[in-house]
Design a protein around this motif. Sequence first.
Motif: not given
Length: 429
Positions: A64, A70, A100
């Motif tokens: 990430v 995403v 995230c």
Amino acid sequence: MRILLIGASGFIGSAVAARLRREGHEIVGVGRAGGAEAARVAVDRWVRLDLRQATEPEVWAPHVSGIDSVVNCAGTLQDSPRDDTARVHDAAPTALWQACERAGVRRVIQMSALGVDRPASRFSATKHRGDAALEASTLDWVILRPSVVLGRAAYGGSALFRGLAALPVLPRAPQAGALDVVQLDDVAETVALLLRRGAPSRLTLDLAGLERLSFEELVGRYRAWLGWKPARLVSVPGFAMNLGYRVGDLIAWLGWRPPIRTTARREIERGAMADAGAWRAATGIEPQSLSATLAAEPASVQERWFARLYLLKPVAIGVFALFWLLTGLVSLGPGFELAAEYMRRGGGGALSEPSVVAGGITDLLVACGIAWRRTSRLALWAALGLSVLYLVAGTILLPELWRDPLGPMMKIWPILALNLVCLAILDER
């Protein structure tokens, strides 16, 4: 925008990847696929990752890093040696949401399923837990809950409906709920729109079509599209239907992914219906009906081939595995002496009996290899090689077998043909 797309090789994920590439985004695909399966997906870079092993934020951290958004399209119908619903739908996504948050990812879109807030199975219950973890996060999120997704590509339900449409006699599904089916293109378009800056966030949208169909009507639409007359509907006893679902469960434990399993029965019985008003208001999308979609793309010969072959595939592979199993059992059992006599006539001498034993064990291994999904391709190639070996060896050692009226040598040719057919239709997607 750089987008991390989870489940990029799947039915929905591959369509989303293609749509986002048209927007000019950089796509980093994540999935278990490799080789030819991964190569056909429209991604800029591929990350091979098994979600069953990605249940800690630290696993996701390097993936990430530098990602703007995403999209999670990963999903699995039911637990099996290849799949774990709790890890794929809950543990892995929850770890991803945490990663995230730490990395400062701007937006997350979660592909869930219609009705998960009313769980009917472990599939929907675990999906709901993954959704709840995202809702509790600080991320800029959107949860999409599509109904049964249909598209030109054929996988899962989309493939099953076509396969059923090829049957001249269709079993009734009286317990099946109605379906507000949604088109794959509309789902992919929704993802593209919601990734744009300024798009609404922190909301859950039900993605449902405007055309409500029963199970039989849905199959009938596909049958008409394929150019065939309506099928005759027949009633099947409940125990027979349940047996079919249980057989599907058994096949899944061999590593295959049949769409007909007990989870599918529970989800089908609940139905997939919703009001698409919020979806239309948030995106401006007017859902396409199945009738209009099918009318826009007339069925070609490859569609009819696929429909007819879909339900024949498990039959062909199952019969072929059974053939090798029985060949091995007969060689090691009631046919042992006859096989040893053939070897002695061919000059096998003291090695005649050991050769029969070795051949029988090899046949059993091939049968098991074909039945087990992970080794099926290798076993089919091994079966092809063994068939050619038997043909050549038989011709050299016992050429009189070609004159046998029962045709033991002649019958190897259709066996080779079936072997090649099984290899040709082995791919799942």
